[in-house]
Design a protein around this motif. Sequence first.
Motif, short mmCIF file in Angstrom:
data_model
loop_
_atom_site.label_atom_id
_atom_site.label_comp_id
_atom_site.label_asym_id
_atom_site.label_seq_id
_atom_site.Cartn_x
_atom_site.Cartn_y
_atom_site.Cartn_z
N VAL A 159 -8.43 -1.44 -0.28
CA VAL A 159 -7.87 -0.21 0.28
C VAL A 159 -7.99 0.92 -0.73
O VAL A 159 -7.61 0.76 -1.90
CB VAL A 159 -6.38 -0.41 0.67
N LEU A 160 -8.53 2.04 -0.29
CA LEU A 160 -8.61 3.25 -1.10
C LEU A 160 -7.39 4.11 -0.82
O LEU A 160 -7.10 4.41 0.34
CB LEU A 160 -9.88 4.03 -0.76
N VAL A 161 -6.67 4.50 -1.87
CA VAL A 161 -5.49 5.36 -1.73
C VAL A 161 -5.81 6.70 -2.39
O VAL A 161 -6.20 6.75 -3.56
CB VAL A 161 -4.25 4.72 -2.39
N VAL A 208 0.84 -1.20 0.00
CA VAL A 208 0.00 0.00 0.00
C VAL A 208 0.87 1.25 0.00
O VAL A 208 0.55 2.24 -0.67
CB VAL A 208 -0.97 -0.01 1.20
N ILE A 209 1.97 1.22 0.74
CA ILE A 209 2.88 2.37 0.73
C ILE A 209 3.41 2.59 -0.70
O ILE A 209 3.47 3.73 -1.18
CB ILE A 209 4.04 2.15 1.72
N THR A 210 3.76 1.52 -1.39
CA THR A 210 4.20 1.64 -2.78
C THR A 210 3.09 2.24 -3.64
O THR A 210 3.33 3.13 -4.47
CB THR A 210 4.60 0.26 -3.33
N GLY A 211 1.85 1.77 -3.44
CA GLY A 211 0.72 2.31 -4.18
C GLY A 211 0.49 3.78 -3.87
O GLY A 211 0.14 4.57 -4.76
N ALA A 212 0.70 4.16 -2.60
CA ALA A 212 0.53 5.57 -2.21
C ALA A 212 1.57 6.44 -2.89
O ALA A 212 1.27 7.54 -3.37
CB ALA A 212 0.62 5.70 -0.70
N ASP A 258 1.42 10.13 -9.88
CA ASP A 258 0.51 10.37 -11.00
C ASP A 258 -0.74 11.17 -10.62
O ASP A 258 -1.55 11.52 -11.48
CB ASP A 258 0.11 9.04 -11.67
N GLY A 259 -0.92 11.45 -9.32
CA GLY A 259 -2.05 12.25 -8.88
C GLY A 259 -3.39 11.54 -8.93
O GLY A 259 -4.44 12.18 -8.82
N GLN A 260 -3.38 10.22 -9.08
CA GLN A 260 -4.61 9.46 -9.24
C GLN A 260 -4.95 8.63 -8.01
O GLN A 260 -4.06 7.99 -7.42
CB GLN A 260 -4.52 8.54 -10.46
N CYS A 261 -6.23 8.66 -7.64
CA CYS A 261 -6.69 7.75 -6.60
C CYS A 261 -6.71 6.33 -7.16
O CYS A 261 -6.79 6.12 -8.36
CB CYS A 261 -8.10 8.12 -6.15
N ARG A 262 -6.62 5.37 -6.28
CA ARG A 262 -6.68 3.99 -6.73
C ARG A 262 -7.26 3.10 -5.64
O ARG A 262 -7.13 3.39 -4.45
CB ARG A 262 -5.29 3.47 -7.15
#
Length: 320
Positions: free
Chosen positions: A98-100, A60-64, A70-74
């Motif tokens: 998980v919502l990032v 999740v930290i990597t995804g954050a 890129d400024g995108q939620c995921r």
Amino acid sequence: MPGDILSELLAYRAAGTPAALATVVETWGSAPQPVGAHLAVAADGQFAGSISGGCVEADVITGALDSLDDGQCRLMEFGVSDASAFAAGLACGGTIKVLVEPLDTGSGPASTDIEQLLSARRSRTPVAYQVDLENWTRTLKTGAPLPATGIDGKTFTLSLLPALRVVIIGAVHITQHLAPLLRSLGHESVIIDPRAAFATTERFPGERLINAWPEAALQEVEIDSRTAVITLTHNADFDDEALLGVLDSPACYIGCLGSRRTHAKRVERLKAAGRTEDEIDRIHAPVGLDIGAKSAPEIALSIAAELTAILHSKRASHGV
């Protein structure tokens, strides 16, 4: 605690560091953290909070960090088999979603959204933060009743109730163990004792102290439905005065230290003072879960455990 993690998130931004918020939005099977658990991640690698107990955090930290780039939620989903569950922090296998959300960039929320959430919590206003998972628009709704935390259709809702305020009558030895334990659970304490030698900052660092008799002190505290009142002095004058002031209040919990024999005498005094049986039946006495507690730390633990059980019961009945 949600408020603490949101404060950390804003602290990263205030220091000039881009930051993202990760939130558990859905779980299936076993999950070590509930829906609504947060992880704040700064672009320099700092993080606060928890959404699991193992390698899910790393992913999740990597995804954050990717969201900050890129400024995108995921939405990130992790499914773990029983065989590999422990390594991922899912004790018996399960799935978490998980919502990032990158803060102040792209499709993420603005710092002002988070500030409004924290402001509502400080003012003891129930608040719901809602995110459309398709177009990333956001809505804040205040006031009860709150919608349930979780995903409904395409909308994720995070509902935050005010922190539990625990009013403790008596700056005694048990209170010295109970107050920091309550703080670790995200609750607030107000300690009332007219004895200046007992209610000191040296004995209770960082706690709110009111050096006054309960009748006067309770005028300084708003007793609402997210307030618990606990009497610990073993002094009938102190404890009864406090009870007479809160038995007809909206307090969610009222507990009193003392044996069953002590409580029977207390009941008679309260009846003589005009209190009804329904009001008196609100009192949890002896205070705390029956875990065989003897020492001050054990009694503090039993009280915190009973409060936790009651809060979860009320939360389930109100859907938040």
